[in-house]
Design a protein around this motif. Sequence first.
Motif, PDB file in Angstrom:
ATOM      1  N   UNK A  27       5.909  88.062 -78.381  1.00  0.00           N
ATOM      2  CA  UNK A  27       6.416  89.023 -77.425  1.00  0.00           C
ATOM      3  C   UNK A  27       7.048  88.594 -76.355  1.00  0.00           C
ATOM      4  N   UNK A  28       8.010  87.520 -76.569  1.00  0.00           N
ATOM      5  CA  UNK A  28       8.703  87.330 -75.464  1.00  0.00           C
ATOM      6  C   UNK A  28       8.059  86.903 -73.992  1.00  0.00           C
ATOM      7  N   UNK A  29       8.742  87.453 -72.988  1.00  0.00           N
ATOM      8  CA  UNK A  29       8.132  87.107 -71.604  1.00  0.00           C
ATOM      9  C   UNK A  29       6.610  87.867 -71.473  1.00  0.00           C
ATOM     10  N   UNK A  30       6.259  88.889 -72.181  1.00  0.00           N
ATOM     11  CA  UNK A  30       5.013  89.531 -72.387  1.00  0.00           C
ATOM     12  C   UNK A  30       4.130  89.042 -73.324  1.00  0.00           C
ATOM     13  N   UNK A  31       4.080  87.731 -73.945  1.00  0.00           N
ATOM     14  CA  UNK A  31       3.404  86.878 -74.667  1.00  0.00           C
ATOM     15  C   UNK A  31       2.434  86.767 -73.704  1.00  0.00           C
TER      16      UNK A  31
ATOM     17  N   UNK B   8      -1.378  82.846 -84.125  1.00  0.00           N
ATOM     18  CA  UNK B   8      -0.150  81.854 -83.849  1.00  0.00           C
ATOM     19  C   UNK B   8       0.636  82.384 -82.830  1.00  0.00           C
ATOM     20  N   UNK B   9       1.496  81.642 -82.019  1.00  0.00           N
ATOM     21  CA  UNK B   9       2.258  81.942 -80.953  1.00  0.00           C
ATOM     22  C   UNK B   9       3.702  81.461 -81.229  1.00  0.00           C
ATOM     23  N   UNK B  10       4.857  82.184 -81.035  1.00  0.00           N
ATOM     24  CA  UNK B  10       5.923  81.838 -81.189  1.00  0.00           C
ATOM     25  C   UNK B  10       6.896  82.635 -80.122  1.00  0.00           C
ATOM     26  N   UNK B  11       7.160  81.927 -79.034  1.00  0.00           N
ATOM     27  CA  UNK B  11       7.884  82.545 -77.948  1.00  0.00           C
ATOM     28  C   UNK B  11       8.372  81.520 -76.853  1.00  0.00           C
ATOM     29  N   UNK B  12       9.160  81.927 -75.907  1.00  0.00           N
ATOM     30  CA  UNK B  12       9.622  81.099 -74.872  1.00  0.00           C
ATOM     31  C   UNK B  12      10.946  80.238 -75.338  1.00  0.00           C
ATOM     32  N   UNK B  13      11.956  80.958 -76.174  1.00  0.00           N
ATOM     33  CA  UNK B  13      13.040  80.392 -76.430  1.00  0.00           C
ATOM     34  C   UNK B  13      14.272  80.552 -75.527  1.00  0.00           C
ATOM     35  N   UNK B  14      13.870  81.218 -74.469  1.00  0.00           N
ATOM     36  CA  UNK B  14      15.011  81.237 -73.299  1.00  0.00           C
ATOM     37  C   UNK B  14      16.142  82.063 -74.075  1.00  0.00           C
ATOM     38  N   UNK B  15      17.436  81.563 -73.708  1.00  0.00           N
ATOM     39  CA  UNK B  15      18.648  82.151 -74.008  1.00  0.00           C
ATOM     40  C   UNK B  15      18.916  81.698 -75.398  1.00  0.00           C
ATOM     41  N   UNK B  16      18.242  80.956 -76.357  1.00  0.00           N
ATOM     42  CA  UNK B  16      18.648  80.615 -77.522  1.00  0.00           C
ATOM     43  C   UNK B  16      17.771  81.594 -78.441  1.00  0.00           C
ATOM     44  N   UNK B  17      17.060  82.588 -78.101  1.00  0.00           N
ATOM     45  CA  UNK B  17      16.209  83.041 -78.995  1.00  0.00           C
ATOM     46  C   UNK B  17      16.755  83.731 -80.009  1.00  0.00           C
TER      47      UNK B  17
END
Length: 236
Positions: free
Chosen positions: A69-73, A215-224
Amino acid sequence: VVASRFLGDESTMAQVHPRMLCEAMFEKSGAALVAGEVTGSERDASGKLIGARLSSGDVVPCDALLFCCGPWTDPKVMLGTDAAGAEAMQMYGVKYHSAVVPTPGGPEASLSQAIFFDGCGDPEVYPRPDGTAYCTGFPDDAIAVTERPGKEEVRPDSIARILSAVRAASSGGGGPSSASSALSAAPTEEQACYLPTTTDGLPMMGGVPGQKGCYVAAGHSCWGILMGPASGEAMA
Protein backbone atom coordinates in the motif's frame (compact mmCIF):
# COMPACT_ATOMS: atom_id res chain seq x y z
CA VAL A 1 22.10 25.88 -21.37
CA VAL A 2 25.78 25.61 -20.42
CA ALA A 3 26.12 21.88 -21.05
CA SER A 4 24.05 18.71 -21.39
CA ARG A 5 24.61 14.99 -20.96
CA PHE A 6 22.58 12.13 -22.41
CA LEU A 7 21.63 9.29 -20.06
CA GLY A 8 20.51 7.07 -22.94
CA ASP A 9 18.22 6.85 -25.96
CA GLU A 10 15.31 4.73 -27.18
CA SER A 11 17.62 1.73 -27.63
CA THR A 12 18.70 1.68 -23.96
CA MET A 13 15.95 3.43 -22.01
CA ALA A 14 12.18 3.82 -21.91
CA GLN A 15 9.76 6.19 -20.25
CA VAL A 16 6.40 4.84 -19.11
CA HIS A 17 3.23 6.58 -17.99
CA PRO A 18 2.60 5.21 -14.46
CA ARG A 19 -1.20 5.15 -14.63
CA MET A 20 -1.31 3.70 -18.15
CA LEU A 21 1.19 0.97 -17.19
CA CYS A 22 -0.71 0.00 -14.05
CA GLU A 23 -4.08 -0.04 -15.81
CA ALA A 24 -2.72 -2.13 -18.70
CA MET A 25 -1.14 -4.67 -16.35
CA PHE A 26 -4.29 -4.88 -14.25
CA GLU A 27 -6.42 -5.46 -17.35
CA LYS A 28 -4.18 -8.28 -18.52
CA SER A 29 -3.99 -9.87 -15.05
CA GLY A 30 -7.65 -10.91 -15.01
CA ALA A 31 -7.81 -9.94 -11.34
CA ALA A 32 -10.91 -8.50 -9.69
CA LEU A 33 -10.80 -5.25 -7.70
CA VAL A 34 -12.50 -5.23 -4.30
CA ALA A 35 -12.59 -1.70 -2.87
CA GLY A 36 -12.20 -1.48 0.89
CA GLU A 37 -9.86 -0.76 3.79
CA VAL A 38 -7.97 -3.77 5.14
CA THR A 39 -7.78 -3.73 8.94
CA GLY A 40 -5.90 -7.00 9.38
CA SER A 41 -5.72 -10.69 8.63
CA GLU A 42 -8.47 -13.18 9.52
CA ARG A 43 -7.53 -16.60 10.91
CA ASP A 44 -9.39 -19.71 11.96
CA ALA A 45 -9.19 -21.37 15.37
CA SER A 46 -5.95 -23.13 14.42
CA GLY A 47 -4.29 -19.85 13.41
CA LYS A 48 -4.42 -20.54 9.68
CA LEU A 49 -4.88 -17.49 7.45
CA ILE A 50 -8.31 -17.53 5.84
CA GLY A 51 -8.83 -13.98 4.62
CA ALA A 52 -8.31 -10.23 4.67
CA ARG A 53 -10.54 -8.42 7.16
CA LEU A 54 -12.08 -5.15 5.93
CA SER A 55 -13.27 -2.15 7.93
CA SER A 56 -16.82 -2.97 6.76
CA GLY A 57 -16.61 -6.24 8.68
CA ASP A 58 -16.47 -8.31 5.49
CA VAL A 59 -13.71 -10.87 4.98
CA VAL A 60 -12.16 -11.43 1.55
CA PRO A 61 -11.11 -15.13 1.45
CA CYS A 62 -7.42 -15.79 0.73
CA ASP A 63 -4.61 -18.17 1.59
CA ALA A 64 -1.91 -15.50 1.16
CA LEU A 65 -2.08 -11.77 1.93
CA LEU A 66 0.33 -9.25 0.41
CA PHE A 67 0.50 -5.74 1.87
CA CYS A 68 1.67 -3.30 -0.83
CA CYS A 69 0.00 0.00 0.00
CA GLY A 70 2.93 2.36 -0.59
CA PRO A 71 3.32 4.92 2.22
CA TRP A 72 0.05 3.64 3.72
CA THR A 73 1.54 0.20 4.39
CA ASP A 74 0.76 0.17 8.12
CA PRO A 75 2.89 -2.11 10.34
CA LYS A 76 0.19 -2.22 13.01
CA VAL A 77 -2.27 -3.64 10.47
CA MET A 78 0.29 -6.17 9.22
CA LEU A 79 1.40 -7.29 12.70
CA GLY A 80 -2.02 -7.25 14.37
CA THR A 81 -1.87 -7.79 18.12
CA ASP A 82 1.83 -8.67 17.88
CA ALA A 83 2.90 -5.09 17.14
CA ALA A 84 6.19 -5.17 19.05
CA GLY A 85 8.22 -4.79 15.83
CA ALA A 86 6.05 -2.05 14.34
CA GLU A 87 8.69 0.68 14.67
CA ALA A 88 11.23 -1.27 12.62
CA MET A 89 8.65 -1.75 9.86
CA GLN A 90 7.40 1.85 9.80
CA MET A 91 6.82 3.18 6.30
CA TYR A 92 7.37 6.85 5.48
CA GLY A 93 6.35 9.12 2.62
CA VAL A 94 8.19 11.88 0.76
CA LYS A 95 5.64 14.33 -0.62
CA TYR A 96 6.13 15.60 -4.15
CA HIS A 97 4.00 18.21 -5.88
CA SER A 98 3.62 18.17 -9.65
CA ALA A 99 1.96 20.02 -12.50
CA VAL A 100 0.96 18.81 -15.96
CA VAL A 101 1.60 21.51 -18.58
CA PRO A 102 0.65 21.51 -22.30
CA THR A 103 3.70 21.65 -24.58
CA PRO A 104 4.04 23.63 -27.85
CA GLY A 105 3.03 21.76 -30.98
CA GLY A 106 0.83 19.21 -29.25
CA PRO A 107 1.28 15.42 -29.48
CA GLU A 108 2.98 15.60 -32.90
CA ALA A 109 5.87 17.61 -31.44
CA SER A 110 6.29 15.66 -28.19
CA LEU A 111 9.80 14.81 -27.09
CA SER A 112 10.58 11.25 -26.04
CA GLN A 113 13.21 12.31 -23.51
CA ALA A 114 12.81 13.10 -19.84
CA ILE A 115 14.79 16.18 -18.83
CA PHE A 116 16.58 16.67 -15.52
CA PHE A 117 17.78 20.24 -15.00
CA ASP A 118 20.85 21.13 -12.96
CA GLY A 119 20.00 24.58 -11.66
CA CYS A 120 16.83 26.63 -11.10
CA GLY A 121 16.06 24.25 -8.22
CA ASP A 122 16.84 21.06 -10.20
CA PRO A 123 13.31 20.46 -11.55
CA GLU A 124 12.40 17.37 -13.58
CA VAL A 125 10.30 17.40 -16.75
CA TYR A 126 8.74 14.30 -18.34
CA PRO A 127 7.22 15.01 -21.79
CA ARG A 128 4.34 12.68 -22.64
CA PRO A 129 2.92 11.48 -25.97
CA ASP A 130 -0.35 13.36 -25.42
CA GLY A 131 1.35 16.74 -25.81
CA THR A 132 1.82 17.51 -22.13
CA ALA A 133 4.78 17.54 -19.74
CA TYR A 134 4.77 16.26 -16.16
CA CYS A 135 6.81 18.72 -14.07
CA THR A 136 7.99 18.06 -10.54
CA GLY A 137 10.69 18.82 -7.97
CA PHE A 138 11.29 20.25 -4.48
CA PRO A 139 10.28 17.26 -2.32
CA ASP A 140 9.21 17.58 1.31
CA ASP A 141 11.04 15.74 4.09
CA ALA A 142 10.04 12.14 4.80
CA ILE A 143 7.21 11.75 7.33
CA ALA A 144 4.81 9.12 8.63
CA VAL A 145 1.87 9.86 6.32
CA THR A 146 -1.45 10.83 7.90
CA GLU A 147 -3.23 12.19 4.80
CA ARG A 148 -5.64 9.73 3.25
CA PRO A 149 -5.08 8.29 -0.25
CA GLY A 150 -6.57 10.56 -2.88
CA LYS A 151 -7.06 13.38 -0.36
CA GLU A 152 -3.52 14.77 -0.29
CA GLU A 153 -3.35 18.54 0.16
CA VAL A 154 -2.02 20.38 -2.90
CA ARG A 155 -0.22 23.52 -1.75
CA PRO A 156 -0.48 26.40 -4.29
CA ASP A 157 2.93 27.79 -3.27
CA SER A 158 4.61 24.47 -4.06
CA ILE A 159 2.97 24.34 -7.51
CA ALA A 160 4.02 27.93 -8.19
CA ARG A 161 7.60 27.10 -7.20
CA ILE A 162 7.75 24.17 -9.62
CA LEU A 163 6.26 26.16 -12.49
CA SER A 164 8.62 29.05 -11.88
CA ALA A 165 11.62 26.69 -11.91
CA VAL A 166 10.73 24.74 -15.06
CA ARG A 167 9.80 27.90 -16.93
CA ALA A 168 13.07 29.57 -15.98
CA ALA A 169 15.04 26.47 -16.95
CA SER A 170 13.30 26.18 -20.34
CA SER A 171 13.24 29.87 -21.25
CA GLY A 172 16.68 30.14 -22.80
CA GLY A 173 17.66 32.71 -20.21
CA GLY A 174 14.49 34.76 -20.41
CA GLY A 175 13.41 34.01 -16.86
CA PRO A 176 10.33 32.26 -15.38
CA SER A 177 7.84 34.75 -16.86
CA SER A 178 9.33 34.67 -20.33
CA ALA A 179 6.94 33.96 -23.20
CA SER A 180 9.82 32.03 -24.81
CA SER A 181 9.55 29.27 -22.22
CA ALA A 182 8.41 25.96 -23.71
CA LEU A 183 6.31 25.46 -20.55
CA SER A 184 4.58 28.85 -20.35
CA ALA A 185 1.04 27.45 -20.74
CA ALA A 186 -1.26 27.16 -17.74
CA PRO A 187 -1.20 23.70 -16.11
CA THR A 188 -4.09 21.33 -16.76
CA GLU A 189 -3.46 19.38 -13.54
CA GLU A 190 -1.98 20.29 -10.16
CA GLN A 191 -1.42 17.40 -7.78
CA ALA A 192 0.59 15.87 -4.95
CA CYS A 193 1.63 12.33 -4.05
CA TYR A 194 3.95 10.46 -1.71
CA LEU A 195 6.97 8.31 -2.53
CA PRO A 196 7.07 5.43 -0.03
CA THR A 197 10.40 5.11 1.81
CA THR A 198 11.90 3.04 4.61
CA THR A 199 14.38 3.81 7.38
CA ASP A 200 17.29 2.31 5.41
CA GLY A 201 16.15 3.44 1.97
CA LEU A 202 15.69 -0.12 0.70
CA PRO A 203 12.37 -1.71 -0.36
CA MET A 204 10.70 -3.80 2.33
CA MET A 205 9.95 -7.20 0.80
CA GLY A 206 9.31 -10.61 2.32
CA GLY A 207 7.25 -12.37 4.96
CA VAL A 208 5.66 -10.38 7.81
CA PRO A 209 7.32 -11.55 11.06
CA GLY A 210 5.09 -13.80 13.13
CA GLN A 211 2.25 -13.65 10.60
CA LYS A 212 2.29 -16.84 8.55
CA GLY A 213 0.82 -16.35 5.10
CA CYS A 214 1.27 -12.54 5.20
CA TYR A 215 3.83 -10.70 3.10
CA VAL A 216 4.90 -7.12 2.40
CA ALA A 217 6.29 -5.36 -0.68
CA ALA A 218 6.58 -1.58 -0.34
CA GLY A 219 9.06 1.27 0.06
CA HIS A 220 10.47 1.46 -3.49
CA SER A 221 10.68 5.29 -3.41
CA CYS A 222 10.97 6.85 -6.89
CA TRP A 223 11.82 3.46 -8.41
CA GLY A 224 8.38 1.94 -7.83
CA ILE A 225 7.28 1.96 -11.47
CA LEU A 226 10.64 0.54 -12.59
CA MET A 227 10.88 -2.14 -9.90
CA GLY A 228 7.17 -2.83 -9.39
CA PRO A 229 6.64 -5.50 -12.08
CA ALA A 230 9.78 -7.42 -11.07
CA SER A 231 8.87 -7.08 -7.38
CA GLY A 232 5.42 -8.50 -8.08
CA GLU A 233 6.90 -11.44 -9.92
CA ALA A 234 9.40 -12.04 -7.10
CA MET A 235 6.68 -12.00 -4.43
CA ALA A 236 4.47 -14.33 -6.48
